[in-house]
Design a protein around this motif. Sequence first.
Motif, PDB file in Angstrom:
ATOM      1  N   GLU A  92       0.807  -1.212   0.000  1.00  0.00           N
ATOM      2  CA  GLU A  92       0.000   0.000   0.000  1.00  0.00           C
ATOM      3  C   GLU A  92       0.844   1.267   0.000  1.00  0.00           C
ATOM      4  O   GLU A  92       0.297   2.374  -0.042  1.00  0.00           O
ATOM      5  CB  GLU A  92      -0.919   0.005   1.239  1.00  0.00           C
ATOM      6  CG  GLU A  92      -1.902  -1.161   1.266  1.00  0.00           C
ATOM      7  CD  GLU A  92      -2.747  -1.165   2.524  1.00  0.00           C
ATOM      8  OE1 GLU A  92      -2.672  -0.166   3.279  1.00  0.00           O
ATOM      9  OE2 GLU A  92      -3.478  -2.147   2.746  1.00  0.00           O
ATOM     10  N   TYR A  93       2.154   1.103   0.040  1.00  0.00           N
ATOM     11  CA  TYR A  93       3.023   2.276   0.094  1.00  0.00           C
ATOM     12  C   TYR A  93       3.270   2.815  -1.314  1.00  0.00           C
ATOM     13  O   TYR A  93       3.538   2.046  -2.250  1.00  0.00           O
ATOM     14  CB  TYR A  93       4.355   1.912   0.743  1.00  0.00           C
ATOM     15  CG  TYR A  93       5.359   3.046   0.766  1.00  0.00           C
ATOM     16  CD1 TYR A  93       5.173   4.145   1.593  1.00  0.00           C
ATOM     17  CD2 TYR A  93       6.487   3.007  -0.056  1.00  0.00           C
ATOM     18  CE1 TYR A  93       6.083   5.182   1.616  1.00  0.00           C
ATOM     19  CE2 TYR A  93       7.413   4.034  -0.028  1.00  0.00           C
ATOM     20  CZ  TYR A  93       7.206   5.118   0.794  1.00  0.00           C
ATOM     21  OH  TYR A  93       8.110   6.136   0.814  1.00  0.00           O
ATOM     22  N   SER A  94       3.175   4.131  -1.460  1.00  0.00           N
ATOM     23  CA  SER A  94       3.414   4.778  -2.746  1.00  0.00           C
ATOM     24  C   SER A  94       4.587   5.736  -2.603  1.00  0.00           C
ATOM     25  O   SER A  94       4.455   6.787  -1.958  1.00  0.00           O
ATOM     26  CB  SER A  94       2.167   5.541  -3.209  1.00  0.00           C
ATOM     27  OG  SER A  94       2.397   6.178  -4.452  1.00  0.00           O
ATOM     28  N   PRO A  95       5.736   5.407  -3.172  1.00  0.00           N
ATOM     29  CA  PRO A  95       6.906   6.277  -3.024  1.00  0.00           C
ATOM     30  C   PRO A  95       6.674   7.630  -3.686  1.00  0.00           C
ATOM     31  O   PRO A  95       6.107   7.704  -4.785  1.00  0.00           O
ATOM     32  CB  PRO A  95       8.020   5.502  -3.743  1.00  0.00           C
ATOM     33  CG  PRO A  95       7.530   4.098  -3.856  1.00  0.00           C
ATOM     34  CD  PRO A  95       6.043   4.191  -3.947  1.00  0.00           C
ATOM     35  N   PRO A  96       7.108   8.713  -3.062  1.00  0.00           N
ATOM     36  CA  PRO A  96       6.943  10.037  -3.682  1.00  0.00           C
ATOM     37  C   PRO A  96       7.787  10.198  -4.937  1.00  0.00           C
ATOM     38  O   PRO A  96       7.426  10.966  -5.824  1.00  0.00           O
ATOM     39  CB  PRO A  96       7.387  11.001  -2.577  1.00  0.00           C
ATOM     40  CG  PRO A  96       8.252  10.185  -1.669  1.00  0.00           C
ATOM     41  CD  PRO A  96       7.722   8.802  -1.723  1.00  0.00           C
ATOM     42  N   VAL A  97       8.917   9.511  -5.014  1.00  0.00           N
ATOM     43  CA  VAL A  97       9.756   9.508  -6.211  1.00  0.00           C
ATOM     44  C   VAL A  97      10.102   8.056  -6.535  1.00  0.00           C
ATOM     45  O   VAL A  97      10.108   7.192  -5.651  1.00  0.00           O
ATOM     46  CB  VAL A  97      11.055  10.329  -6.018  1.00  0.00           C
ATOM     47  CG1 VAL A  97      10.739  11.797  -5.848  1.00  0.00           C
ATOM     48  CG2 VAL A  97      11.850   9.809  -4.828  1.00  0.00           C
ATOM     49  N   ARG A  98      10.395   7.804  -7.800  1.00  0.00           N
ATOM     50  CA  ARG A  98      10.738   6.438  -8.192  1.00  0.00           C
ATOM     51  C   ARG A  98      12.039   6.004  -7.529  1.00  0.00           C
ATOM     52  O   ARG A  98      13.058   6.676  -7.663  1.00  0.00           O
ATOM     53  CB  ARG A  98      10.906   6.350  -9.711  1.00  0.00           C
ATOM     54  CG  ARG A  98      11.104   4.927 -10.219  1.00  0.00           C
ATOM     55  CD  ARG A  98      11.691   4.891 -11.606  1.00  0.00           C
ATOM     56  NE  ARG A  98      13.098   5.291 -11.608  1.00  0.00           N
ATOM     57  CZ  ARG A  98      13.916   5.185 -12.656  1.00  0.00           C
ATOM     58  NH1 ARG A  98      13.457   4.716 -13.789  1.00  0.00           N
ATOM     59  NH2 ARG A  98      15.173   5.571 -12.565  1.00  0.00           N
ATOM     60  N   PRO A  99      12.041   4.896  -6.813  1.00  0.00           N
ATOM     61  CA  PRO A  99      13.293   4.438  -6.203  1.00  0.00           C
ATOM     62  C   PRO A  99      14.242   3.883  -7.259  1.00  0.00           C
ATOM     63  O   PRO A  99      13.834   3.132  -8.146  1.00  0.00           O
ATOM     64  CB  PRO A  99      12.832   3.352  -5.229  1.00  0.00           C
ATOM     65  CG  PRO A  99      11.519   2.880  -5.754  1.00  0.00           C
ATOM     66  CD  PRO A  99      10.892   4.053  -6.452  1.00  0.00           C
ATOM     67  N   ASP A 100      15.505   4.269  -7.163  1.00  0.00           N
ATOM     68  CA  ASP A 100      16.519   3.711  -8.065  1.00  0.00           C
ATOM     69  C   ASP A 100      16.921   2.303  -7.649  1.00  0.00           C
ATOM     70  O   ASP A 100      17.269   1.479  -8.488  1.00  0.00           O
ATOM     71  CB  ASP A 100      17.762   4.607  -8.064  1.00  0.00           C
ATOM     72  CG  ASP A 100      17.457   6.002  -8.579  1.00  0.00           C
ATOM     73  OD1 ASP A 100      17.086   6.114  -9.762  1.00  0.00           O
ATOM     74  OD2 ASP A 100      17.575   6.962  -7.796  1.00  0.00           O
ATOM     75  N   ILE A 101      16.891   2.051  -6.349  1.00  0.00           N
ATOM     76  CA  ILE A 101      17.260   0.739  -5.825  1.00  0.00           C
ATOM     77  C   ILE A 101      16.211   0.338  -4.793  1.00  0.00           C
ATOM     78  O   ILE A 101      15.903   1.101  -3.873  1.00  0.00           O
ATOM     79  CB  ILE A 101      18.653   0.767  -5.158  1.00  0.00           C
ATOM     80  CG1 ILE A 101      19.712   1.244  -6.154  1.00  0.00           C
ATOM     81  CG2 ILE A 101      19.022  -0.602  -4.603  1.00  0.00           C
ATOM     82  CD1 ILE A 101      21.100   1.411  -5.529  1.00  0.00           C
ATOM     83  N   VAL A 102      15.661  -0.853  -4.953  1.00  0.00           N
ATOM     84  CA  VAL A 102      14.715  -1.405  -3.994  1.00  0.00           C
ATOM     85  C   VAL A 102      15.388  -2.567  -3.284  1.00  0.00           C
ATOM     86  O   VAL A 102      15.883  -3.492  -3.927  1.00  0.00           O
ATOM     87  CB  VAL A 102      13.408  -1.866  -4.678  1.00  0.00           C
ATOM     88  CG1 VAL A 102      12.504  -2.596  -3.687  1.00  0.00           C
ATOM     89  CG2 VAL A 102      12.676  -0.672  -5.278  1.00  0.00           C
ATOM     90  N   LEU A 103      15.407  -2.503  -1.946  1.00  0.00           N
ATOM     91  CA  LEU A 103      16.030  -3.523  -1.121  1.00  0.00           C
ATOM     92  C   LEU A 103      14.972  -4.216  -0.278  1.00  0.00           C
ATOM     93  O   LEU A 103      13.975  -3.602   0.119  1.00  0.00           O
ATOM     94  CB  LEU A 103      17.081  -2.913  -0.192  1.00  0.00           C
ATOM     95  CG  LEU A 103      18.141  -1.997  -0.815  1.00  0.00           C
ATOM     96  CD1 LEU A 103      19.045  -1.431   0.265  1.00  0.00           C
ATOM     97  CD2 LEU A 103      18.963  -2.749  -1.859  1.00  0.00           C
ATOM     98  N   ALA A 104      15.209  -5.490   0.014  1.00  0.00           N
ATOM     99  CA  ALA A 104      14.346  -6.225   0.936  1.00  0.00           C
ATOM    100  C   ALA A 104      15.176  -7.340   1.545  1.00  0.00           C
ATOM    101  O   ALA A 104      15.571  -8.268   0.838  1.00  0.00           O
ATOM    102  CB  ALA A 104      13.122  -6.789   0.219  1.00  0.00           C
ATOM    103  N   LEU A 105      15.461  -7.213   2.822  1.00  0.00           N
ATOM    104  CA  LEU A 105      16.252  -8.223   3.527  1.00  0.00           C
ATOM    105  C   LEU A 105      15.351  -8.943   4.521  1.00  0.00           C
ATOM    106  O   LEU A 105      14.950  -8.384   5.533  1.00  0.00           O
ATOM    107  CB  LEU A 105      17.430  -7.562   4.249  1.00  0.00           C
ATOM    108  CG  LEU A 105      18.329  -8.491   5.089  1.00  0.00           C
ATOM    109  CD1 LEU A 105      18.924  -9.596   4.228  1.00  0.00           C
ATOM    110  CD2 LEU A 105      19.439  -7.702   5.767  1.00  0.00           C
TER     111      LEU A 105
END
Length: 554
Positions: free
Chosen positions: A337-350
Amino acid sequence: MMTPNGNGGDELAAAVGAAPAAAAAAAGPVRQADASGAKGADGDSSAAGGKDDWRHEVITALARAEGFAELTIRAKVASAQPWHTITVRPVSLRGARHLQVTTFTARQSTSVNQPVGPPEAAEAVEAVAAVVRPLLGMGGVGSVTLRTAGQDLAVQITKRGKGIVHRSSPQNRPALVSSDPGSALSHDRSKHTPIPADQPHPFLHKIGFQTADGRIKANMQDKFSQVNEFLKLLSHTGLIRELLTTTTAGSRKQQRGQEGQSQPGPPPARAPLHILDCGCGSSHLSFGTYHYLNHVLGLPASLAGVDVNGALMQRSNDNAAQLGMEGVSFHTAPIGEYSPPVRPDIVLALHACDTATDDALALAVKQGSPLVMAVPCCHAHLHKQLSGRPPSCRPPWTPLLRHGILRQRQLDLLTDTLRAQLLRVAGYQTDVVEFVSTEHTPRNLLIRAVRQQPQQQGEAQRGGQPDRAAASGGDGAAGAGSPPLPPPPSWGRQQLAAAREYVELRDYWGVTPRLEVLLREELGSLLVAAEAEAAAAEQQLTDETGTGTGEVEE
């Protein structure tokens, strides 16, 4: 095997498989020749004998070497000696200088440490000679090489036993280990990591990695290793390497301009990287990534973290404010449901649990993020879909599915395989790697995806086919006499091929991955095209064989 402070001749004889008497016999004549000052039979033809022979030169250079040095003795190719290589190098043990002699045979290596004292001591040469001269006098020696910070010596032993010495400067090779003699000889060298463990830093203490005196906490060692290994893989990606190359080139250009007559202006400011950490939890990776990019690599970056745990997000915001980190924010929300205000260049998930990893991957695809790095955690979604099916539901896999632990691991691998394949369908170059040893975590697979040719995403969503109306010049209704359509772009074909592989694997196991549901709008038409091709291929095979299963009738 390490044997500290043993007898040099006896230990060496044991290491090479010879009797102590044989080693003493090999060393004896050499010592007598040196003591009498007579020229050795196998001395250099240009030497005057005694202390001026090549052995003395090698021993003296090794004894006087500051910092790292290494002497390598190799046996002749046709030698009958049980050893093939012997190395000698100075090491520091408990604050005292030793020579570490390592003998290599075909099956093992054996090391012996001999105290020799500091290189500036008057008896240093004699102490080194007592250890090294028996080695140089053994039969079967083919070549001797000494590398030091000051010079290189290479001695080639001829068939007649003479030593031909070659001297060279080390200017054309990299420096040996370290310019600091003390650290060069130390056994306890610091391991190079993106975030050093032996350097206190406020952010490490603030997020709970370090104690007040700058030591990594015992219960945080595994997490600290995970973050460092994650950052290593991040630094090896093409995106970071390209940015580092551009930054270095710009600095060099500015420096050249400053050295010239003209006064160039400051280099144009580059927009910061936008990092999104999904399911960030305690934000160890978030803070580590921000510090590494901004303060270690010198790449301006902003960071946002998202997690459903509001208390952790508030604490992370407080920590960022107290540390003075600009462009860092943490948000309480489900990833989907989260909408980033700007496009992320790198998405991480650990270690985002179960389908939270799918939410992070889907968000990255929908945002068109150039780089995705995700380490999945628990895998419950497909397990639930297959929980009510007996092991015999997949005949070839019945023996594996019968055992709980094997079934769990197989379905874990199936889940991550389908995720990686869907990212390929979405136009990402994807690989799955082990990012850290299982010693630190059993969940150690990392899915790394790099977006390829984003301008062709439209073709990918149409199944790799170009717009038919544009191709035919009309309204899209292609008649029998219409010219053939041009081939789709190359990456579109790759996406369609990836979609066919995905559909085949998905249908074989009879599952519906969560990531496919989340990306149905983006990839639905491409998967439908793949399903249609698979059905057409099956129908063609049925027509050719006359069976419904693809088997040839006898």
